[in-house]
Scaffold this active site. Structure first.
Site, PDB file in Angstrom:
ATOM      1  CD  GLU A  64      -3.352   3.412  -5.699  1.00 54.02           C
ATOM      2  OE1 GLU A  64      -3.514   4.645  -5.674  1.00 54.02           O
ATOM      3  OE2 GLU A  64      -2.766   2.785  -4.778  1.00 54.02           O
ATOM      4  CG  HIS A  98      -2.707  -0.755  -3.246  1.00 56.88           C
ATOM      5  ND1 HIS A  98      -2.987   0.564  -2.944  1.00 56.88           N
ATOM      6  CD2 HIS A  98      -2.987  -1.466  -2.125  1.00 56.88           C
ATOM      7  CE1 HIS A  98      -3.404   0.639  -1.708  1.00 56.88           C
ATOM      8  NE2 HIS A  98      -3.419  -0.568  -1.178  1.00 56.88           N
ATOM      9  CB  SER A 147      -0.918   0.015   1.224  1.00 53.05           C
ATOM     10  OG  SER A 147      -0.162  -0.081   2.422  1.00 53.05           O
ATOM     11  CG  ASN A 177      -3.178   4.196   0.885  1.00 55.33           C
ATOM     12  OD1 ASN A 177      -4.343   4.315   1.220  1.00 55.33           O
ATOM     13  ND2 ASN A 177      -2.579   3.023   0.794  1.00 55.33           N
TER      14      ASN A 177
END
Length: 279
Positions: free
Chosen positions: A149, A137, A116, A187
Site C-alpha cells: 500500500e 506498507h 500500518s 487494515n
C-alpha cells in the site's frame, strides 16, 4: 540503488531481505548491535532455506547477503536513495527518527514508512523531505506477500508517488495507491473483522476453532480471522483498532474487551506461543 532501512525485527528483516534479493545495497540499522545481528541471522537462515528448497541458488543467496551492511549509525543513511522505517507503531518515535534522518539525507532521498495505520501527513509535517514522504506498507511475511500500500500524505508530490510505484514494482510487488485514511485499505477492512471474531468468542457465540472454520469454508478465506490475529500479533491488532477508533470517533471500531484482556495478559499469539491457539 542504496537503501537504508531502520528496524531489524521480523517485518524489518523481511523488507531488508526483499530489497537485497532484488539487487539493492541495503544498510540495515537498529538501535542496538544485537538487534541488527539477530535480523541478519534471520535473513541468512531464510535464504539458506530457499536454497534447500531449490528456489534460489547458493550463488544468489551469497550475493544477496553480500549486499547487506550492518550498522547502528544513522549517519550511514547520508548517501541513501531512500530510507524506510519498520520500527514499532508510535508516532513520537517515528517522528524522532525521521527528524534525524531529515538532517542527514540528501535532498532527493525518498522517505518511506511501513506504518500500518498512522498518519503519514503528521509523520512528515515540517520536515525538508515532506514532499518526498510516503507510507510504504508491506504485509507479513514481506518476502512472500505481493501487495504494497502506497499512502500519499497531504503534501506528498506526484513525483514521489511515481517513484514509489516504480520501486514497488522493481522489488517484485504490486502497489496500490491509497489517499491517507485511518487504517488505509487492508487494515480498515481486515482488523475490524478480526475484532468482530474476537467479540464472538467473548460472547460465547462459537469457539475459536469453529469461527475460523466457518470463515475458511464459508467465505473461502485461506486462514481464519483468529488464527490470523495470532499471526499478526494481538497487541498490533489492538493498536490498529485503537487508531481507527480514535481517528474516526466511530463506535464500530471500539476494541473488543477480550482483545484488551488478552493483550494485557501477554497472550499475543504466535510470538508469545499463546493467543487463541497454543504454539
Amino acid at each position: 540503488m542504496q537503501v537504508f532501512i531502520a528496524g531489524c525485527g521480523t517485518m524489518g528483516s523481511g523488507i531488508i531481505q526483499t530489497f537485497a534479493v532484488t539487487g539493492h545495497e541495503v544498510y540495515m540499522y537498529d538501535i542496538k548491535q544485537e538487534f541488527v545481528d539477530r535480523g541478519y541471522d534471520r535473513i541468512d537462515k531464510q535464504l539458506k532455506r530457499q536454497v534447500e528448497k531449490g528456489r534460489m541458488t547458493q550463488e544468489e543467496a551469497d550475493a544477496s547477503m553480500a549486499r547487506l551492511h550492518k550498522t547502528v549509525q544513522l549517519d550511514d543513511a547520508r548517501n541513501a536513495d531512500l530510507v524506510l522505517e519498520a520500527i514499532f507503531e508510535e508516532m513520537s518515535v517515528k517522528r524522532e527518527l525521521f527528524g534525524q534522518l531529515d538532517q542527514i539525507c540528501g535532498p532527493d532521498c525518498l522517505f518511506l514508512s511501513n506504518t500500518s495505520s498512522l498518519s503519514v501527513t503528521e509523520m512528515a509535517h515540517g520536515y525538508d523531505h515532506e514532499s518526498k514522504f510516503l507510507g510504504f506498507h508491506f504485509f507479513n511475511p514481506a518476502p512472500v506477500m505481493k501487495l504494497i500500500e502506497i499512502i500519499r500524505g497531504a503534501n506528498t508530490s506526484d513525483e514521489a508517488v511515481e517513484k514509489a510505484k516504480e520501486i514497488a514494482t522493481a522489488i517484485g510487488k504490486t502497489p496500490v495507491l491509497v489517499h491517507e485514511s485511518p487504517g488505509f485499505v487492508v487494515n480498515r477492512i481486515l482488523i475490524p473483522m478480526i475484532n468482530e471474531a474476537i467479540d464472538l468468542v467473548d460472547r460465547g457465540v462459537a469457539s475459536p476453532e469453529d469461527i475460523d472454520t466457518a470463515m475458511q469454508l464459508g467465505a473461502n478465506h485461506p486462514m481464519g480471522p483468529l488464527a490470523l490475529g495470532d499471526l499478526i500479533g494481538l497487541d498490533i491488532v489492538l493498536n490498529i483498532m485503537e487508531v481507527l477508533y480514535h481517528e474516526t470517533g466511530d463506535s464500530k471500531y471500539r476494541p473488543s474487551p477480550l482483545l484488551k484482556q488478552m493483550t494485557r495478559a501477554g497472550k499475543l499469539g504466535r510470538k508469545t506461543k499463546q493467543g487463541f491457539y497454543k504454539y
